[in-house]
Design a protein around this motif. Sequence first.
Motif, PDB file in Angstrom:
ATOM      1  N   ASN A  67       0.818  -1.220   0.000  1.00 36.01           N
ATOM      2  CA  ASN A  67       0.000   0.000   0.000  1.00 36.01           C
ATOM      3  C   ASN A  67       0.847   1.263   0.000  1.00 36.01           C
ATOM      4  O   ASN A  67       0.453   2.295  -0.536  1.00 36.01           O
ATOM      5  CB  ASN A  67      -0.932   0.005   1.213  1.00 36.01           C
ATOM      6  CG  ASN A  67      -1.984  -1.083   1.131  1.00 36.01           C
ATOM      7  OD1 ASN A  67      -2.286  -1.575   0.041  1.00 36.01           O
ATOM      8  ND2 ASN A  67      -2.540  -1.470   2.267  1.00 36.01           N
ATOM      9  N   ASN A  71       0.635   4.305  -2.760  1.00 34.89           N
ATOM     10  CA  ASN A  71       0.390   5.712  -2.414  1.00 34.89           C
ATOM     11  C   ASN A  71       1.393   6.652  -3.075  1.00 34.89           C
ATOM     12  O   ASN A  71       1.141   7.852  -3.176  1.00 34.89           O
ATOM     13  CB  ASN A  71       0.447   5.897  -0.896  1.00 34.89           C
ATOM     14  CG  ASN A  71      -0.890   5.636  -0.239  1.00 34.89           C
ATOM     15  OD1 ASN A  71      -1.764   6.484  -0.222  1.00 34.89           O
ATOM     16  ND2 ASN A  71      -1.048   4.435   0.284  1.00 34.89           N
ATOM     17  N   HIS A 105      -6.259   9.297  -4.829  1.00 36.98           N
ATOM     18  CA  HIS A 105      -5.380   8.966  -3.699  1.00 36.98           C
ATOM     19  C   HIS A 105      -5.604   9.985  -2.580  1.00 36.98           C
ATOM     20  O   HIS A 105      -4.830  10.949  -2.424  1.00 36.98           O
ATOM     21  CB  HIS A 105      -3.907   8.991  -4.127  1.00 36.98           C
ATOM     22  CG  HIS A 105      -3.568   7.964  -5.170  1.00 36.98           C
ATOM     23  ND1 HIS A 105      -3.176   6.685  -4.858  1.00 36.98           N
ATOM     24  CD2 HIS A 105      -3.594   8.036  -6.538  1.00 36.98           C
ATOM     25  CE1 HIS A 105      -2.952   6.011  -5.975  1.00 36.98           C
ATOM     26  NE2 HIS A 105      -3.189   6.808  -7.010  1.00 36.98           N
ATOM     27  N   SER A 107      -5.003   9.928   0.430  1.00 33.18           N
ATOM     28  CA  SER A 107      -3.981   9.989   1.486  1.00 33.18           C
ATOM     29  C   SER A 107      -2.976  11.103   1.234  1.00 33.18           C
ATOM     30  O   SER A 107      -2.261  11.517   2.148  1.00 33.18           O
ATOM     31  CB  SER A 107      -3.240   8.652   1.564  1.00 33.18           C
ATOM     32  OG  SER A 107      -2.544   8.392   0.351  1.00 33.18           O
ATOM     33  N   ASN A 246      -3.604  10.361   7.838  1.00 27.91           N
ATOM     34  CA  ASN A 246      -4.203   9.887   6.590  1.00 27.91           C
ATOM     35  C   ASN A 246      -3.340   8.826   5.921  1.00 27.91           C
ATOM     36  O   ASN A 246      -3.847   7.838   5.375  1.00 27.91           O
ATOM     37  CB  ASN A 246      -4.411  11.064   5.635  1.00 27.91           C
ATOM     38  CG  ASN A 246      -5.456  12.035   6.149  1.00 27.91           C
ATOM     39  OD1 ASN A 246      -6.274  11.667   6.981  1.00 27.91           O
ATOM     40  ND2 ASN A 246      -5.420  13.268   5.682  1.00 27.91           N
ATOM     41  N   SER A 250      -4.294   4.925   5.312  1.00 26.58           N
ATOM     42  CA  SER A 250      -4.351   4.466   3.922  1.00 26.58           C
ATOM     43  C   SER A 250      -3.522   3.206   3.716  1.00 26.58           C
ATOM     44  O   SER A 250      -3.962   2.266   3.057  1.00 26.58           O
ATOM     45  CB  SER A 250      -3.866   5.589   2.997  1.00 26.58           C
ATOM     46  OG  SER A 250      -3.796   5.142   1.665  1.00 26.58           O
ATOM     47  N   GLY A 253      -5.161   0.159   5.190  1.00 27.79           N
ATOM     48  CA  GLY A 253      -6.233  -0.353   4.330  1.00 27.79           C
ATOM     49  C   GLY A 253      -7.146  -1.301   5.089  1.00 27.79           C
ATOM     50  O   GLY A 253      -7.675  -0.993   6.157  1.00 27.79           O
TER      51      GLY A 253
END
Length: 701
Positions: A67, A71, A105, A107, A246, A250, A253
């Motif tokens: 993840n 990002n 996105h 985040s 954030n 993110s 998840g």
Amino acid sequence: MMAKRKPFKAAKTHFFASRYFSVSIIVCAGVVSTVIAFLSARYWQTTRLNTQLQKQVDEVVRSLQKNTDSNFEPLLAVNDFYSASTAEVSRQEFSDLAKRLLLRHPSIELLAWTPRIPNPARQAFETAIRNEGYKNYQIYEQQTQGTMVRSSVRSEYFPISYIEPFNQYELAFGFDLGSEEKRRSTLEIARDRGTLATTGRLGFSNNKAGFLLVMPVYQNNQSLNTLEARRTNLKGFAVGLFLFPNFIKSVLGNVDAKNINLVFYDETVGSQERFLAFYDSESGKVLTESDQEITTSSYREWLCQKDTCLRQFKVGNRLWSVEFLPTEQYFGESTLWLSWVFLVGGLSLTASLAVYALRYEQHSRRIEQLVKELSQANFEIRSLSRISDALQACLSLEEAYSVIPRLVQKLFPLHSGIIYTISASGNIVEAATTWGNNLASQLVFSPNDCWGIRCGRPHLFENTYSGLACSHFTQPLAEECYCVPMMAQGETLGLFYLQAPERGKFTEAKQQLALTVAEHIALALANLRLRETLKNQSIRDPLTGLFNRRYLEESLERELLRAERQKHSVGVIMIDIDHFKKLNDTYGHEAGDIVLQELAVFLQGSIRASDIACRYGGEEFTLILPEATMEVTKQRAEQLREGAKHLHVHYRRQPIGRITLSLGVASFPAQASSASAVLRAADEALYKAKSAGRDRVQIAS
């Protein structure tokens, strides 16, 4: 030998005769049997839980890395967009791209474009941005105190020229990322390696914490095989801002981290701040303060031995680690209750009996402690009252400085200390009074040498590896030092410095007491300073700084009485500046004021410490010379007359011309027997000197 055995035997007899012996037997028997049963069940449970936890930890880390890479894709997309563009990317094109990426996105807090601007191109770059409608645009940097100023001259700049969302982060528009060390080093790493680079932990407005991710963008169709080529062909950087709450939510998840708290650290070599964030699984919140309470379980030590619950993963060019902290709920859902039944039941029974036996003694000790604390508080209140009363009764600062050590030592008998004052110019801190031995602080230093004065709040130093020592401390360092700024009416008047010979002496109560004492002293010193200032203003001439006529009359009466008692004489010189009215008419009153000020400085520097120089009125001055005969007074008058001719006074860079004086000399008791009479005699002599042609000394008849 017999003397040594008697105390031990008496203590042994006392122990067995007290209730502690029976309580100890009950506690020991209950604890031993309970622990044996508990450990047997717990060993089996721990083995099973450890296998389950390690599997879950590995799955979470794999998901974190995946993840995290996902990002960072928007920065790569911006790089590809610039690389594919044959022309210069416009502000609107960047905004459209950034909005789409931010939407996919969430985040990412913001996306920005930061071009490389060499110093010769700075003005043209700023002008071009202003021509787009941003009239106040400039490349700026942030000073240490937080104010924004125009960037100082450097060989190159990396200002934020495109930013999205613009309205939310308009204040960052024009900020030079190369002006601050953390950000600049990250830019250099990304530029030299040609890959994504991440800053360490950064603080932003509203106590938010996060990091910047930068991606270098190079000139199209250029070879980038060497370090020099990458530095030469750098076009700029795509920049992304990630806030820890954030970002961490993110990257987590849909990861199964139920009842497991996570602590994120920066393990990169040279990182200034290791702690990054703490994820609370119960509330789902991400906390970024390093001093917040980290919730874990007492069982964690059984499962996570030798860093088995610590994993690392890559974030750009930096190495992060995540520590897994199982909570009580995690074990509550996974643990068989049999071991806890044995432990809780056995310990509860044991504790009930022990508590029943010990409750009375604890209650008695608590009462004794409260009585002791109350007695100490009453003593401190009385001492503070005495300090206030004594300082209010002081007539001068010098008297206050002599009183303070005797009063403060009663409140801090084990401490040494210093009262510092800050000079009127604000650039020197000087000791006014000291007490105690082996003081480990300089007597004179700069305000910037003390963390307490610089931060405007008390600073406690402990002589450990983590202690932050002030620069005014001397070797060998004291075990503990406490610097309390003395504030009054919004102004820092000085410093209340205390040191202890051993650690642990500055308890919270002692720190609060020192702060209260500093407030009392600061207020008293401020009042004394104000009193002296008002007194000085009442006896000083505001233009020349000499004593005024009121002080002259009071001082002359005093000196004449002293001269009469001690059978000596007092000389009086009346001085008048020749042609002063003509000087005012020619050059103006401002020039006349300058002449009066220069002559006052000359007179003050030409007399003895015991002499008194006063401005009598207008351009007339008077000197009182205690214990001076008529002959000595006349000689001094002649010296002043000749010295005044050598004064070089300029007004607006133009010389005013030579200054001459007319002087009248009188002496007590030769010419007069009272203050008014001697002044009148000197004034008449001055009138004769002016009538005789000026620039001369006339003795009273």
